[in-house]
Design an enzyme around this catalytic site. Structure first.
Site, short mmCIF file in Angstrom:
data_model
loop_
_atom_site.label_atom_id
_atom_site.label_comp_id
_atom_site.label_asym_id
_atom_site.label_seq_id
_atom_site.Cartn_x
_atom_site.Cartn_y
_atom_site.Cartn_z
N ALA A 1 -5.86 0.08 -4.46
CA ALA A 1 -5.35 1.44 -4.56
C ALA A 1 -4.65 1.90 -3.29
CB ALA A 1 -6.50 2.40 -4.89
N SER B 1 -1.00 -2.40 -1.04
CA SER B 1 -1.04 -2.93 -2.40
C SER B 1 -0.02 -2.24 -3.29
CB SER B 1 -2.44 -2.79 -2.99
OG SER B 1 -3.33 -3.68 -2.35
N HIS C 1 -3.71 -11.02 15.89
CA HIS C 1 -2.89 -9.94 15.30
C HIS C 1 -3.33 -8.64 15.96
CE1 HIS C 1 -0.59 -7.55 12.61
NE2 HIS C 1 -1.66 -6.97 12.09
#
EC number: 1.1.1.37
Length: 327
Positions: free
Chosen positions: A13, A17, A187
């Site tokens: 959600a 995405s 990262h």
């Protein structure tokens, strides 16, 4: 037409995405003839938003989208998945470093690793995107001991793409002409975007730029801090560019990297380039036949060595704080 491939996506959600799912369903990741089943996971609090995403996916009438499963249970989301993309994590807000998210998100990835261990396909490709991505990849992997480390990777492709884009703009060249970029390490803001092996049409990028001051004072910090700058500008973390990087990462992992090139992928260190074993670290890799291998034999300058070690040191600090989450 081929049998459908099951793709689990967590954080379904969320912002990333929302940019990702429609591209997968349209065939951008696996091609225009590969049917897919989307198995979508998010927390119960996301309920109505996830329902809205489901309705929009249905309303697109994608020919390749065979089925959609929506759930709050990782055991259902990961069941027999061929691919698992772990996006869901508490997002980083303004002024927040990824290390601040370690404890909260570590618990999420421990649970998901345990579920993957039980129900995902044994040859599944599992990509961890949620931050801090490197350490979350390790937590997930260690909690899925029945799966091979080869099943797992952490995403540094967004950093890799950011580095390509900066060079392309600097030299006024198409991004597609640039090869052999590397983003070493974590990262995070300690990552090291490395131009020393990059080429354009078999010419060294570093020789074409001829400006080490730009490399050190502009290129490297721009790539390192791009995520924070995007948050400052949007008020939200990178979403569309992250979704695009997921597509790139998975496509290359599955179908192979292009000839005479490599990509950056966060994988378990095997001691290459004097990075001790036991951390998920960004390395240059080539992919072929669904597997990946670290590119060997690259020269590491003293300038680069220092930066590789800084990233490793940060990763060990992260690991020290989440050891209790590892099996």
């Amino acid at each position: 037409m081929s049998s459908p491939i099951r793709i689990a996506v967590t954080g379904a959600a969320g912002q990333i995405s929302y940019s990702l799912l429609f591209r997968i369903a349209a065939g951008d990741m696996l091609g225009s003839s590969q049917p897919v089943i989307l198995q979508l996971l998010d927390i119960p609090e996301s309920g109505k938003v996830l329902d809205g995403v489901l309705m929009e996916l249905q309303d697109c009438a994608f020919p390749l989208l065979t089925d959609i499963i929506v759930t709050h249970d990782p055991m259902i989301a990961f069941d027999q998945a061929d691919i698992a993309i772990l996006v869901g994590a508490r997002p980083r807000g303004k002024g927040m470093e990824r290390k601040d998210l370690l404890q909260t998100n570590g618990e999420i990835f421990r649970e998901q690793g345990r579920a993957l261990n039980q129900v995902v396909k044994r040859d599944a490709k599992i990509l961890v995107v949620g931050n801090p991505a490197n350490t979350n990849t390790l937590i997930t992997m260690k909690n899925a001991p029945d799966l091979s480390p080869e099943n797992f990777s952490g995403m540094l492709r967004l950093d890799h793409n950011r580095a390509l884009s900066q060079v392309a703009m600097k030299l006024n060249q198409p991004v597609s002409h640039i090869r052999k970029m590397i983003v070493w390490g974590n990262h995070s803001s300690t990552q090291f975007p490395d131009l020393s092996h990059a080429e354009i049409d078999h010419q060294k990028v570093i020789d074409l730029i001829k400006d080490q001051t730009w490399v050190e004072n502009s290129f490297i910090p721009t790539v390192q801090n791009r995520g924070a700058v995007v948050i400052e500008a949007r008020g939200l973390s990178s979403a569309a560019s992250a979704a695009n990087a997921i597509i790139d990462h998975m496509r290359d992992w599955i179908f192979g990297t292009r000839d005479d090139d490599w990509i950056t992928m966060g994988i378990l260190s095997d001691g290459s380039y004097k990075i001790p074993k036991g951390v998920i670290y960004g390395f240059p890799v080539v992919c072929k036949n669904g597997g990946r291998k670290i590119v060997q034999g690259l020269e590491i300058s003293p300038f680069s060595r220092t930066r590789l070690d800084i990233a490793y040191d940060e990763l060990t600090q992260e690991l020290d704080s989440i050891k209790h989450l590892l099996l």
